[in-house]
Write a protein that holds these residues in place. Structure first.
Motif, PDB file in Angstrom:
ATOM      1  N   ALA A  80      -0.183  -6.893 -11.472  1.00 57.06           N
ATOM      2  CA  ALA A  80      -0.315  -6.571 -10.048  1.00 57.06           C
ATOM      3  C   ALA A  80       0.638  -5.441  -9.653  1.00 57.06           C
ATOM      4  N   MET A  81       1.858  -5.458 -10.182  1.00 60.94           N
ATOM      5  CA  MET A  81       2.811  -4.389  -9.867  1.00 60.94           C
ATOM      6  C   MET A  81       2.338  -3.059 -10.424  1.00 60.94           C
ATOM      7  N   ARG A  82       1.765  -3.081 -11.604  1.00 61.47           N
ATOM      8  CA  ARG A  82       1.257  -1.837 -12.196  1.00 61.47           C
ATOM      9  C   ARG A  82       0.067  -1.301 -11.402  1.00 61.47           C
ATOM     10  N   ARG A  83      -0.768  -2.198 -10.889  1.00 66.25           N
ATOM     11  CA  ARG A  83      -1.881  -1.762 -10.037  1.00 66.25           C
ATOM     12  C   ARG A  83      -1.362  -1.146  -8.743  1.00 66.25           C
ATOM     13  N   ALA A  84      -0.279  -1.700  -8.219  1.00 65.74           N
ATOM     14  CA  ALA A  84       0.263  -1.255  -6.936  1.00 65.74           C
ATOM     15  C   ALA A  84       1.292  -0.135  -7.085  1.00 65.74           C
ATOM     16  N   ALA A  85       1.504   0.367  -8.277  1.00 66.01           N
ATOM     17  CA  ALA A  85       2.524   1.403  -8.510  1.00 66.01           C
ATOM     18  C   ALA A  85       2.348   2.632  -7.610  1.00 66.01           C
TER      19      ALA A  85
END
Length: 134
Positions: A80-85
């Motif tokens: 999720a963090m990588r998607r929201a980077a």
């Protein structure tokens, strides 16, 4: 005059500016996680600690080391963090006051696991006997 080799650059410690900007980015990311106003439902209610941010010498790339509270759902939260980077990059870019907003890469911080391994090794009876005060 001697020229520096490219390997000299790779082995140098981070400069004062890198450390200062990395710490500022750490605070900004921690504030964003604390506020929890992300669109992604996986991140909205998650408790995530930002332990460190390493930034490249040109200040264009940053690696944020994070740890979910209790170490639960690491893979799901990391995805999720990588998607929201890009969202994090835009918010950090607005507040950091840098010429370029750094590209942010998220990684799980494994230093706590390593510290536990070292602690377990030091508590072993054969090692404890060797380091015991006489």
């Amino acid at each position: 005059m001697s020229r520096r080799r490219s390997s000299d650059k790779d082995n140098r410690a981070p400069g004062q500016r890198q450390l200062r900007v990395g710490e500022e980015l750490r605070h900004l990311l921690a504030e964003l996680f604390e506020r929890g106003d992300m669109r992604d439902p996986d991140l909205r209610d998650a408790s995530i600690t930002v332990t460190a941010v390493d930034i490249s010498p040109d200040l264009r790339n940053a690696t944020a080391f994070v740890m979910p509270l209790g170490g639960q759902d690491e893979k799901r939260l990391l995805a999720a963090m990588r998607r929201a980077a890009p969202w994090f990059r835009a918010r950090v870019g607005e507040r950091a006051g840098l010429r370029y907003a750094p590209e942010i890469r998220f990684e799980i911080d494994r230093t706590f696991d390593e510290a536990d391994k070292i602690g377990a090794l030091l508590r072993r009876p054969d090692v404890a006997r060797d380091i015991k005060d006489d």
